[in-house]
Design a protein around this motif. Structure first.
Motif, PDB file in Angstrom:
ATOM      1  N   CYS A 101      -7.454  -4.829  -7.820  1.00 20.06           N
ATOM      2  CA  CYS A 101      -6.273  -5.707  -7.851  1.00 20.06           C
ATOM      3  C   CYS A 101      -5.719  -6.085  -6.476  1.00 20.06           C
ATOM      4  CB  CYS A 101      -5.153  -5.043  -8.663  1.00 20.06           C
ATOM      5  SG  CYS A 101      -5.608  -4.633 -10.360  1.00 20.06           S
ATOM      6  N   SER A 102      -6.418  -5.748  -5.400  1.00 22.01           N
ATOM      7  CA  SER A 102      -5.855  -5.977  -4.068  1.00 22.01           C
ATOM      8  C   SER A 102      -5.593  -7.464  -3.788  1.00 22.01           C
ATOM      9  CB  SER A 102      -6.765  -5.383  -2.995  1.00 22.01           C
ATOM     10  OG  SER A 102      -8.074  -5.901  -3.101  1.00 22.01           O
ATOM     11  N   ARG A 103      -6.553  -8.335  -4.112  1.00 23.08           N
ATOM     12  CA  ARG A 103      -6.354  -9.770  -3.833  1.00 23.08           C
ATOM     13  C   ARG A 103      -5.147 -10.308  -4.604  1.00 23.08           C
ATOM     14  NH1 ARG A 103      -8.800 -14.355  -1.902  1.00 23.08           N
ATOM     15  NH2 ARG A 103     -10.676 -13.251  -1.232  1.00 23.08           N
ATOM     16  N   GLN A 104      -5.007  -9.899  -5.861  1.00 19.51           N
ATOM     17  CA  GLN A 104      -3.885 -10.378  -6.667  1.00 19.51           C
ATOM     18  C   GLN A 104      -2.549  -9.946  -6.071  1.00 19.51           C
ATOM     19  OE1 GLN A 104      -6.683  -9.076  -7.674  1.00 19.51           O
ATOM     20  NE2 GLN A 104      -7.370  -9.846  -9.675  1.00 19.51           N
ATOM     21  N   MET A 112       0.832  -1.198   0.000  1.00 16.12           N
ATOM     22  CA  MET A 112       0.000   0.000   0.000  1.00 16.12           C
ATOM     23  C   MET A 112       0.870   1.251   0.000  1.00 16.12           C
ATOM     24  SD  MET A 112      -2.866   1.004   2.832  1.00 16.12           S
ATOM     25  CE  MET A 112      -1.665   1.413   4.100  1.00 16.12           C
ATOM     26  N   TRP A 113       1.870   1.297   0.886  1.00 12.76           N
ATOM     27  CA  TRP A 113       2.742   2.458   0.954  1.00 12.76           C
ATOM     28  C   TRP A 113       3.702   2.509  -0.224  1.00 12.76           C
ATOM     29  CZ3 TRP A 113       1.312   6.436   3.399  1.00 12.76           C
ATOM     30  CH2 TRP A 113       0.561   6.321   4.576  1.00 12.76           C
ATOM     31  N   ASN A 117      -1.640  16.860 -10.497  1.00 16.99           N
ATOM     32  CA  ASN A 117      -1.120  15.794  -9.638  1.00 16.99           C
ATOM     33  C   ASN A 117      -2.216  14.881  -9.081  1.00 16.99           C
ATOM     34  OD1 ASN A 117       1.244  14.602  -8.446  1.00 16.99           O
ATOM     35  ND2 ASN A 117       0.577  15.386  -6.475  1.00 16.99           N
ATOM     36  N   ASN A 118      -3.467  15.165  -9.399  1.00 21.10           N
ATOM     37  CA  ASN A 118      -4.556  14.314  -8.912  1.00 21.10           C
ATOM     38  C   ASN A 118      -4.782  13.094  -9.800  1.00 21.10           C
ATOM     39  OD1 ASN A 118      -5.636  15.934  -6.597  1.00 21.10           O
ATOM     40  ND2 ASN A 118      -5.806  17.462  -8.208  1.00 21.10           N
ATOM     41  N   ILE A 119      -4.229  13.115 -11.012  1.00 17.62           N
ATOM     42  CA  ILE A 119      -4.437  11.982 -11.920  1.00 17.62           C
ATOM     43  C   ILE A 119      -3.843  10.687 -11.366  1.00 17.62           C
ATOM     44  CG2 ILE A 119      -3.891  11.070 -14.217  1.00 17.62           C
ATOM     45  CD1 ILE A 119      -4.127  13.922 -15.278  1.00 17.62           C
ATOM     46  N   PRO A 120      -2.577  10.678 -10.871  1.00 15.49           N
ATOM     47  CA  PRO A 120      -2.039   9.436 -10.296  1.00 15.49           C
ATOM     48  C   PRO A 120      -2.872   8.919  -9.126  1.00 15.49           C
ATOM     49  CG  PRO A 120      -0.279  11.020 -10.673  1.00 15.49           C
ATOM     50  CD  PRO A 120      -1.560  11.753 -10.894  1.00 15.49           C
ATOM     51  N   ALA A 121      -3.433   9.835  -8.336  1.00 14.84           N
ATOM     52  CA  ALA A 121      -4.237   9.427  -7.181  1.00 14.84           C
ATOM     53  C   ALA A 121      -5.467   8.633  -7.613  1.00 14.84           C
ATOM     54  CB  ALA A 121      -4.658  10.659  -6.380  1.00 14.84           C
ATOM     55  N   VAL A 122      -6.139   9.100  -8.642  1.00 18.82           N
ATOM     56  CA  VAL A 122      -7.339   8.412  -9.144  1.00 18.82           C
ATOM     57  C   VAL A 122      -6.973   7.034  -9.699  1.00 18.82           C
ATOM     58  CG1 VAL A 122      -9.194   8.494 -10.851  1.00 18.82           C
ATOM     59  CG2 VAL A 122      -8.549  10.570  -9.616  1.00 18.82           C
ATOM     60  N   LEU A 123      -5.850   6.956 -10.414  1.00 18.48           N
ATOM     61  CA  LEU A 123      -5.416   5.677 -10.976  1.00 18.48           C
ATOM     62  C   LEU A 123      -5.128   4.653  -9.875  1.00 18.48           C
ATOM     63  CD1 LEU A 123      -3.038   6.924 -13.837  1.00 18.48           C
ATOM     64  CD2 LEU A 123      -5.377   6.042 -14.060  1.00 18.48           C
ATOM     65  N   LEU A 124      -4.484   5.105  -8.792  1.00 15.97           N
ATOM     66  CA  LEU A 124      -4.191   4.197  -7.680  1.00 15.97           C
ATOM     67  C   LEU A 124      -5.463   3.747  -6.977  1.00 15.97           C
ATOM     68  CD1 LEU A 124      -1.011   5.776  -6.042  1.00 15.97           C
ATOM     69  CD2 LEU A 124      -1.185   3.671  -7.360  1.00 15.97           C
ATOM     70  N   PHE A 125      -6.442   4.631  -6.876  1.00 19.27           N
ATOM     71  CA  PHE A 125      -7.726   4.288  -6.267  1.00 19.27           C
ATOM     72  C   PHE A 125      -8.346   3.093  -6.982  1.00 19.27           C
ATOM     73  CE2 PHE A 125     -12.387   4.917  -6.544  1.00 19.27           C
ATOM     74  CZ  PHE A 125     -12.719   4.772  -5.204  1.00 19.27           C
ATOM     75  N   PHE A 126      -8.400   3.149  -8.300  1.00 18.12           N
ATOM     76  CA  PHE A 126      -9.006   2.054  -9.062  1.00 18.12           C
ATOM     77  C   PHE A 126      -8.139   0.800  -9.059  1.00 18.12           C
ATOM     78  CE2 PHE A 126     -11.424   5.603 -10.979  1.00 18.12           C
ATOM     79  CZ  PHE A 126     -12.710   5.106 -10.767  1.00 18.12           C
ATOM     80  N   PHE A 127      -6.816   0.989  -9.035  1.00 16.52           N
ATOM     81  CA  PHE A 127      -5.926  -0.172  -8.974  1.00 16.52           C
ATOM     82  C   PHE A 127      -6.213  -1.010  -7.734  1.00 16.52           C
ATOM     83  CE2 PHE A 127      -2.081  -2.060  -7.149  1.00 16.52           C
ATOM     84  CZ  PHE A 127      -1.679  -2.899  -8.186  1.00 16.52           C
ATOM     85  N   TRP A 128      -6.324  -0.346  -6.571  1.00 23.51           N
ATOM     86  CA  TRP A 128      -6.517  -1.096  -5.330  1.00 23.51           C
ATOM     87  C   TRP A 128      -7.932  -1.639  -5.188  1.00 23.51           C
ATOM     88  CZ3 TRP A 128      -3.188  -3.397  -2.446  1.00 23.51           C
ATOM     89  CH2 TRP A 128      -1.864  -2.968  -2.475  1.00 23.51           C
ATOM     90  N   ILE A 129      -8.889  -1.033  -5.840  1.00 19.33           N
ATOM     91  CA  ILE A 129     -10.244  -1.588  -5.826  1.00 19.33           C
ATOM     92  C   ILE A 129     -10.282  -2.938  -6.544  1.00 19.33           C
ATOM     93  CG2 ILE A 129     -12.553  -1.326  -6.843  1.00 19.33           C
ATOM     94  CD1 ILE A 129     -12.511   1.578  -6.104  1.00 19.33           C
ATOM     95  N   LYS A 152     -10.187  -2.680   1.941  1.00 20.12           N
ATOM     96  CA  LYS A 152     -11.531  -2.321   1.462  1.00 20.12           C
ATOM     97  C   LYS A 152     -11.982  -0.984   2.026  1.00 20.12           C
ATOM     98  CE  LYS A 152     -15.047  -4.515   3.235  1.00 20.12           C
ATOM     99  NZ  LYS A 152     -16.059  -5.564   3.536  1.00 20.12           N
ATOM    100  N   TYR A 153     -11.675  -0.741   3.283  1.00 20.10           N
ATOM    101  CA  TYR A 153     -12.112   0.502   3.926  1.00 20.10           C
ATOM    102  C   TYR A 153     -11.076   1.627   3.830  1.00 20.10           C
ATOM    103  CZ  TYR A 153     -15.987  -2.164   5.857  1.00 20.10           C
ATOM    104  OH  TYR A 153     -17.122  -2.923   5.994  1.00 20.10           O
ATOM    105  N   PHE A 154      -9.840   1.264   3.481  1.00 24.06           N
ATOM    106  CA  PHE A 154      -8.809   2.282   3.384  1.00 24.06           C
ATOM    107  C   PHE A 154      -8.735   2.929   2.000  1.00 24.06           C
ATOM    108  CE2 PHE A 154      -4.514   3.815   2.562  1.00 24.06           C
ATOM    109  CZ  PHE A 154      -4.262   4.584   3.688  1.00 24.06           C
TER     110      PHE A 154
END
Length: 443
Positions: free
Chosen positions: A107-110, A52-53, A93-105, A130-132
């Motif tokens: 791809c987290s289990r993988q 995550m970090w 600089n908000n574009i990378p943030a949005v991309l990471l949001f969807f990545f973790w939604i 899920k909540y973070f």
């Protein structure tokens, strides 16, 4: 003259230190609550926080390019150009943030599967993320606000930012982890909810701070709205090396976690406990590094070699002092410190040597952070990326040899980390000396 440079370092660094220490204390309290409740929560937290970090810090660190260019333009007296870089950063600089949001939604289990997370720990990891995940949407704003405060030499609001964010987090941790104040007991998921709410509270406060006239590199709203993407892209050329450097370090850490998971279910938890102490000290040294990069960037802009050299020297002396005090305290009170994170007597008794090793590692880490910040402030971010890539290979190979060939177990992992930081510290010191000699020859 040294006193002048020291005051400038501390003016930037102390508020960042206080903010980061407050945040780290909040995270330590988080770990204490979870560790006392369930030992497996610590393994879950170790497995969650590493990837995550890794992704979050990539998005934060990429802003270093903007910080360097803004500082250099401030030093050269180009206020208009500095504001152009700041405006472009705030907008794009908000574009990378949005991309990471969807990545973790999606791809987290993988991610956790690739890390070798066991079936007993996997549900806790997925419950936390899920909540973070909404917190990822704030990364762009947080990184941009931090750059503007640092390059303006006005970081005092970061103390209140840390107090607000951490205060909200601790109160909600107490309520949601254990089920107090009329709220349900949610364990590790409650910790994630508390952190997410606290992050939003902190950003709301920071948004109000952006109205301060003391922020000398802050652009007008009109300039932000009309900002071109090109200054941001130019800053990315420097910043992406810093971000890839950070990513390479974190990638090595992910492999280390993978190796620890192959030892047993609690190895990653032990690693997480011990490095919780190191992280608290590293945020202090890292804050001095932030000040170092800002002030060496200004020195490069106004061609002031004396400031460049003295800032790095003084920042390392202060960092070395912090590392020495930490080593002494942890040598005297290892059991008392470790007992904060676990009630397991076996872990408390067996982890003292790991704690001492981590404290010894702080001297090399301080060298890489402070000297590396000076090299980046000079404008050479590629060098730090190359040395970190070398270091990632070194730490992974060393850990594999120590753990799988020499059968040293967890202690082999800590030995590999010390070797990595120490070797890179010497390499980066050599580069810094070459930069100062070349600068002298030009004069």
């Amino acid at each position: 003259m040294n006193k002048v440079y020291m005051n400038r370092i501390l003016k930037i660094a102390v508020p960042i230190i206080l903010s980061n220490v407050i945040s780290q204390l909040q995270m330590i309290i988080d770990r204490i609550f979870l560790g006392q409740m369930n030992t497996l929560y610590m393994s879950a937290l170790g497995n969650v926080t590493s990837p995550m970090w890794t992704t979050m810090s990539f998005a934060f660190t990429v802003t270093a390019g903007s910080s360097i260019l803004i500082s250099q333009n401030v030093g050269a007296g180009n206020k208009e150009e500095a504001e152009n870089y700041a405006a472009s950063l705030l907008k794009w600089n908000n574009i990378p943030a949005v991309l990471l949001f969807f990545f973790w939604i999606f791809c987290s289990r993988q991610v956790f599967t690739l890390m070798g997370v066991s079936e007993s720990v996997m549900p806790f990891c997925l419950g936390y993320i899920k909540y973070f995940v909404p917190s990822f949407l704030l990364i762009g704003a947080e990184g941009s606000f931090s750059v503007i405060m640092q390059t303006s030499n006005y970081t005092k609001p970061m103390v209140f930012y840390g107090i607000i964010r951490s205060g909200v987090n601790v109160i909600l941790d107490y309520a949601l982890i254990f089920g107090h104040l009329g709220l349900p007991e949610m364990g590790i998921e409650g910790a994630a909810i508390a952190t997410t709410i606290a992050e939003f509270a902190g950003v709301i406060f920071a948004s109000f701070v952006m109205g301060s006239n003391k922020l000398t590199t802050k652009p007008s709203l009109k300039k932000v709205m009309s900002a071109s993407v090109w200054p941001y892209i130019k800053s990315l050329k420097l910043g992406v090396n810093c971000a890839l450097e950070d990513l390479a370090w974190n990638a090595g850490n992910l492999v280390i976690i993978r190796i620890l998971n192959s030892i047993n279910d609690i190895a990653a938890g032990i690693y997480s406990i011990v490095f919780s102490v190191e992280v608290l000290i590293v945020v202090i040294i890292g804050s001095l590094g932030n000040a170092t990069m800002t002030l060496t960037g200004e020195a490069k802009g106004k061609k002031d070699r004396e400031q460049f050299n003295q800032v790095v020297k003084l920042a390392y002396i202060m960092s070395g002092g912090v590392a020495l005090v930490t080593l002494i305290i942890c040598s005297i009170f290892p059991s008392q410190i470790l007992s904060l994170f676990s009630s397991d007597e076996g872990i408390i008794t067996g982890c003292g040597i790991y704690l001492i090793m981590v404290c010894c590692n702080l001297f090399g880490k301080a060298g890489n952070i402070i000297v590396g910040s000076g090299i980046k402030g000079y404008g050479d971010t590629k060098w730090m990326l190359l040395t970190q890539l070398f270091g990632t290979v070194l730490v992974v190979v060393s850990a594999c040899v120590f753990v799988f060939v020499l059968k040293l177990g967890i202690i082999g992992v800590f030995m590999a980390v010390i070797v990595d930081e120490g070797v890179r510290a010497l390499i980066n010191l050599g580069k810094f000396i070459r930069i100062t000699k070349a600068w002298s020859n030009k004069e």
